[in-house]
Write a protein that holds these residues in place. Sequence first.
Motif, PDB file in Angstrom:
ATOM      1  N   GLU A  23       5.768  -2.310  -0.929  1.00  0.00           N
ATOM      2  CA  GLU A  23       5.155  -3.480  -0.289  1.00  0.00           C
ATOM      3  C   GLU A  23       5.320  -4.734  -1.140  1.00  0.00           C
ATOM      4  OE1 GLU A  23       3.832  -3.534   2.817  1.00  0.00           O
ATOM      5  OE2 GLU A  23       4.641  -1.494   2.912  1.00  0.00           O
ATOM      6  N   GLU A  24       5.492  -4.559  -2.453  1.00  0.00           N
ATOM      7  CA  GLU A  24       5.632  -5.716  -3.339  1.00  0.00           C
ATOM      8  C   GLU A  24       7.053  -6.275  -3.363  1.00  0.00           C
ATOM      9  OE1 GLU A  24       4.235  -4.835  -7.238  1.00  0.00           O
ATOM     10  OE2 GLU A  24       2.235  -4.204  -6.573  1.00  0.00           O
ATOM     11  N   VAL A  43       8.051   2.108  -7.593  1.00  0.00           N
ATOM     12  CA  VAL A  43       7.680   0.747  -7.203  1.00  0.00           C
ATOM     13  C   VAL A  43       6.823   0.812  -5.944  1.00  0.00           C
ATOM     14  CG1 VAL A  43       8.552  -1.536  -6.522  1.00  0.00           C
ATOM     15  CG2 VAL A  43       9.889  -0.119  -8.104  1.00  0.00           C
ATOM     16  N   ASN A  44       5.824  -0.053  -5.864  1.00  0.00           N
ATOM     17  CA  ASN A  44       5.096  -0.254  -4.613  1.00  0.00           C
ATOM     18  C   ASN A  44       6.003  -1.073  -3.704  1.00  0.00           C
ATOM     19  OD1 ASN A  44       3.456  -0.950  -2.487  1.00  0.00           O
ATOM     20  ND2 ASN A  44       1.820  -1.819  -3.727  1.00  0.00           N
ATOM     21  N   THR A  59      11.084   4.278  -4.424  1.00  0.00           N
ATOM     22  CA  THR A  59       9.757   4.482  -3.824  1.00  0.00           C
ATOM     23  C   THR A  59       8.810   5.236  -4.752  1.00  0.00           C
ATOM     24  OG1 THR A  59      10.570   6.473  -2.665  1.00  0.00           O
ATOM     25  CG2 THR A  59      10.647   4.378  -1.458  1.00  0.00           C
TER      26      THR A  59
END
Length: 285
Positions: free
Chosen positions: A100-101, A97-98, A94
């Motif tokens: 949501e992607e 990295v995003n 987290t």
Amino acid sequence: MSDIITYLFETKAVKICGENKPFFLTSGYISPYFVNTHFLYGNEKEATEFLAYIDTLLADRINLPKKVFDKVIAQYESNAIYKYTIDTMVKAITDNVNVEEIDYISGGERRDWYFSNLISYILKKPHLTLFKDMEAFVSPYDFSSTEKITDLTGKKVLNASDLVTAASNYVRSWIPAIRNLKGELAWTCYVVDRRQGGTEVLENEGIKAIPLTNVDKALFEKALESNVINEAQFEMLNGFLSEPHETMKKFLINHPEFLENALNSDEKTKKRAQILIDGNLYGLN
């Protein structure tokens, strides 16, 4: 990541050889240390038993993911070391990295499954169970069902793994498995980077690598400070980090009895010593 380092030694996930007693690797090469990252499951006994349990499931690929998940969620809720390891991996993901992607979390046969299934559950992302023959199965994050997947067009995947050495499993199986389905292995998070070229291989493939800790001088300095190893062991480890081949070659030249003893040892050790000799792996002939 000092706690991860502490736990690596506490669970014997990192084993350092006794003085003048390096380990034989399957390849026939020798090393002053060995890494069994899956021991962070809690301890060596439980980790080994779980791996044996996974072996009994390999022929039943539809039911394997749920049965593995049932084991790891119970362990996560009862073992502090394992819980800390998983939570640290989730935080590393987290932080880097995003989320949501991320469309899927994947894990490859077999030791990745100690980590990937739970990360899938915590991040609420569907899970891809990857096999060495490049078959892939998908489950929702709660593992309530599993089916073979045939298309990942446009989807991005994060693989969770135990350790990376030369990234051979990635190159041979995990990357092509996902690419064959027209997906993208975009990220990977793993507990230990053995610093043997694997991370560079992954990055050359366009994969963002997120290791929790490295096998480096700092790791062995902590072992020395904690009296896990002595100065002689530290010197061998330090030399191995900078010049692994030359350090082990020098050891063999200075300790000819090592190979003699190995050839008169148990069958596994004898076989690996013979591979070293027959292949002239250190240029001693």
